[in-house]
Scaffold this motif. Structure first.
Motif, PDB file in Angstrom:
ATOM      1  N   ILE A 104       0.834  -1.193   0.000  1.00 23.62           N
ATOM      2  CA  ILE A 104       0.000   0.000   0.000  1.00 23.62           C
ATOM      3  C   ILE A 104       0.873   1.249   0.000  1.00 23.62           C
ATOM      4  O   ILE A 104       1.850   1.335   0.760  1.00 23.62           O
ATOM      5  CB  ILE A 104      -0.965   0.029   1.209  1.00 23.62           C
ATOM      6  CG1 ILE A 104      -1.738   1.354   1.251  1.00 23.62           C
ATOM      7  CG2 ILE A 104      -0.240  -0.222   2.501  1.00 23.62           C
ATOM      8  CD1 ILE A 104      -2.793   1.415   2.338  1.00 23.62           C
ATOM      9  N   LEU A 105       0.545   2.192  -0.883  1.00 23.77           N
ATOM     10  CA  LEU A 105       1.171   3.504  -0.902  1.00 23.77           C
ATOM     11  C   LEU A 105       0.106   4.518  -0.511  1.00 23.77           C
ATOM     12  O   LEU A 105      -0.942   4.591  -1.151  1.00 23.77           O
ATOM     13  CB  LEU A 105       1.722   3.838  -2.285  1.00 23.77           C
ATOM     14  CG  LEU A 105       2.865   2.955  -2.805  1.00 23.77           C
ATOM     15  CD1 LEU A 105       3.263   3.398  -4.211  1.00 23.77           C
ATOM     16  CD2 LEU A 105       4.057   3.021  -1.878  1.00 23.77           C
ATOM     17  N   VAL A 106       0.369   5.267   0.526  1.00 26.20           N
ATOM     18  CA  VAL A 106      -0.564   6.289   0.987  1.00 26.20           C
ATOM     19  C   VAL A 106      -0.024   7.646   0.542  1.00 26.20           C
ATOM     20  O   VAL A 106       1.060   8.056   0.971  1.00 26.20           O
ATOM     21  CB  VAL A 106      -0.733   6.245   2.518  1.00 26.20           C
ATOM     22  CG1 VAL A 106      -1.721   7.315   2.963  1.00 26.20           C
ATOM     23  CG2 VAL A 106      -1.200   4.867   2.958  1.00 26.20           C
ATOM     24  N   ALA A 107      -0.763   8.319  -0.338  1.00 27.47           N
ATOM     25  CA  ALA A 107      -0.321   9.615  -0.859  1.00 27.47           C
ATOM     26  C   ALA A 107      -0.864  10.739   0.014  1.00 27.47           C
ATOM     27  O   ALA A 107      -2.052  10.739   0.378  1.00 27.47           O
ATOM     28  CB  ALA A 107      -0.774   9.780  -2.300  1.00 27.47           C
ATOM     29  N   ASP A 108      -0.005  11.676   0.365  1.00 25.16           N
ATOM     30  CA  ASP A 108      -0.426  12.841   1.141  1.00 25.16           C
ATOM     31  C   ASP A 108      -1.394  13.675   0.304  1.00 25.16           C
ATOM     32  O   ASP A 108      -1.286  13.722  -0.928  1.00 25.16           O
ATOM     33  CB  ASP A 108       0.793  13.673   1.531  1.00 25.16           C
ATOM     34  CG  ASP A 108       0.527  14.553   2.747  1.00 25.16           C
ATOM     35  OD1 ASP A 108      -0.656  14.762   3.066  1.00 25.16           O
ATOM     36  OD2 ASP A 108       1.496  15.030   3.356  1.00 25.16           O
ATOM     37  N   ASP A 109      -2.339  14.335   0.968  1.00 26.35           N
ATOM     38  CA  ASP A 109      -3.323  15.126   0.232  1.00 26.35           C
ATOM     39  C   ASP A 109      -2.945  16.602   0.147  1.00 26.35           C
ATOM     40  O   ASP A 109      -3.699  17.411  -0.384  1.00 26.35           O
ATOM     41  CB  ASP A 109      -4.717  14.979   0.860  1.00 26.35           C
ATOM     42  CG  ASP A 109      -4.733  15.434   2.313  1.00 26.35           C
ATOM     43  OD1 ASP A 109      -3.640  15.723   2.847  1.00 26.35           O
ATOM     44  OD2 ASP A 109      -5.817  15.481   2.904  1.00 26.35           O
TER      45      ASP A 109
END
Length: 532
Positions: A24-29
């Motif tokens: 999983i890659l969580v991208a900053d918003d």
């Protein structure tokens, strides 16, 4: 896979894992320095998924996330590689790393994982520090109480030095157990222990102190006290008075030098960003974003070394990538001797010809490795042909590596896979005289002569044994007579030369006293009178 939701990182990862995601890659918003993904204090801190997440996860910047999403929307194939190979700067032969931690041991799974990591990583950390490969610094997060609330019950129970340094209540209950200020004081004691130990050139003792304190002085046993901490300090031989002086008076309305420096360090610098979550590991000024266990952290630290300068612990089984287990990593291998050019490292496998028993193998490491040097034939016969038959052993290995493998005399072939016996009799390479009889042997031949004749190998000829004897004695008499004649002639010449020499010497002597027939009269001169 990208998940944007108003929930904790752990829940994002758990949902992704249940959905079949491999990572999983969580991208900053929003555009900002990245923080470390947290294992949070959720409402249900004992939720099963907190301990059962197995897929790798990482937080990435908004710009990287946007570029990946655009590539996917355009139908492009996107390949992502999650490793430490090039993710860390490695400017020199030393790695500097920080560990932001807490002495609190009553915060649930997160505190348990922190102390478990310290226990497991202690040995590797101390080896790296003692040999000068790393410079480690522990850090502790504190907050300050707003001026308007300094006199409140909450600030008084959670802070020291008049609200300057605060920590949350361990049990989140102000009415029982230990308070936040107890945690701050113990954090300060650990920081001061590191400071004093460093001044005595033994900073690695910090790992022993933190480990021993967690075992001997836990909150659950009501031993989270100065008295228990002092016993641990004394057992490690560190100056207790210096530590007490470093801690100072927690009730004084003054700054504490150590905690003031810690608060200044919390502020983000460069690409590191602010430190707001525990635990946080920073390697070469880059925040570590991975599982907090010995193997993963050691790989991260090892990636911070300039290539070829990493210590041996970085090439140990703890950080092997095990790429050599599958198809030998695509490297050269001699299955007969189980020699291989494949070597696992924290950077991945490398194909490098080995050194075995002092013999260095040379080659590209992928398709070829050959033994070199004077002892090359001692290792698998230098990779050359060798065979024993009829009690005789022949080898194609040549000590001079430049000659490679060469079939010995009496054989033909490539010298590596095979050497076949040459039939000297069939090919008329030996025993060519008319009276000769040839018999081929393995690696050589035997010649004999018919009719009682004697074979002379150096001349490839057959001669009579009797003639051989006759001719031999005749030759000896010729030599003897020749020597005798030479002696007589030499003696005659010697006598002749001696006589001539003696005659000339006698004539010269006599000429001094009387004229010879061959000499004219020599006039005699008289001196005039008066000259005497």
């Amino acid at each position: 896979m990208y998940i944007f939701a108003d929930c904790y990182f752990t829940l994002k990862a758990w949902n992704a894992q249940n959905g079949g995601a491999a990572a999983i890659l969580v991208a900053d918003d929003k555009v900002e320095p990245l923080i470390t993904m947290d294992n949070p204090e959720e409402d249900d801190a004992d939720a099963a998924y907190l301990q059962n997440i197995t897929i790798p996860s990482a937080l990435i910047s908004k710009s990287l996330g946007d570029s990946i999403k655009k590539a996917l929307s355009d139908g492009e194939m996107v390949n992502m590689n999650l490793d430490w190979t090039e993710s860390l700067p490695h400017p020199d032969e030393r790695v500097e790393y920080e560990f932001w931690t807490n002495s609190n041991d009553a915060c649930g799974p997160k505190c348990d994982s922190q102390i478990e990591f310290v226990k497991n990583f202690k040995g590797a950390a101390q080896i790296l520090e003692q040999k000068g490969y790393t410079q480690f610094t522990p850090h502790y997060i504190t907050w300050y109480c707003p001026a308007a609330f300094i006199l409140s019950k909450q600030c008084k129970s959670q802070c020291i030095n008049h609200g300057r340094y605060c920590a949350p209540d361990p049990e989140q209950d102000f009415s029982k157990g230990y308070d936040g200020k107890d945690v701050v004081v113990q954090n300060l004691r650990q920081a001061c222990f590191y400071k004093v130990a460093s001044e005595s050139k033994k900073p690695w003792l910090w790992w022993d102190y933190v480990t021993d304190f967690s075992i001997r002085c836990p909150m659950k046993d009501k031993k989270y006290t100065k008295e228990c901490a002092d016993q641990v300090i004394q057992s490690l031989g560190v100056d207790l008075k210096k530590i007490d002086k470093c801690i100072g008076d927690p009730e004084a309305d003054v700054d504490n030098e150590v905690l003031k420096a810690e608060q200044d360090t919390q502020i983000g610098k460069g690409s590191r960003g602010d430190v707001t979550i525990l635990p946080t590991l920073v390697v070469n000024n880059r925040q570590y974003r991975g599982k907090l266990d010995k193997g993963a952290v050691l790989k991260a630290i090892c990636a911070g070394f300039e290539e070829t300068t990493e210590p041996s612990i970085c090439l140990s089984e703890d950080v092997e990538t095990n790429e050599c287990l599958e198809n030998n990593g695509g490297c050269w291998q001699d299955k007969a001797t189980n020699l291989t050019a494949c070597k696992d490292t924290f950077r991945g496998r490398v194909c490098e010809c080995p050194v075995v028993q002092g013999v260095k193998f040379v080659g590209d490491g992928y398709t070829r490795c050959e033994a070199s040097g004077s002892l090359r034939c001692e290792i698998n016969n230098g990779g050359c042909w060798k065979r024993t038959q009829d009690g005789r052993t022949f080898s194609a290995c040549v000590e001079d590596h430049s000659q490679g493998c060469k079939c010995p005399p009496g054989f033909k072939g490539d010298g590596v896979n095979s050497c076949e016996d040459v039939d000297e009799c069939k090919d008329k390479l030996a025993c060519q005289c008319s009276e000769c009889k040839c018999k081929n042997t393995w690696g050589s031949y035997d010649c004999s002569c018919s009719g009682g004749l004697l074979y002379m190998r150096e001349h490839d000829a057959c001669i009579s044994k009797a003639a051989d004897t006759k001719y031999s004695w005749s030759f000896v008499w010729i030599i003897i007579l020749g020597l005798a004649a030479a002696g007589v002639a030499g003696y005659a010449i010697y006598k002749y030369r001696i006589r001539r020499y003696m005659d000339s010497e006698i004539r010269a002597i006599m000429a001094q006293y009387m004229p010879l027939d061959s000499q004219a009269d020599i006039p005699v001169h008289h001196a005039p009178r008066g000259d005497i």
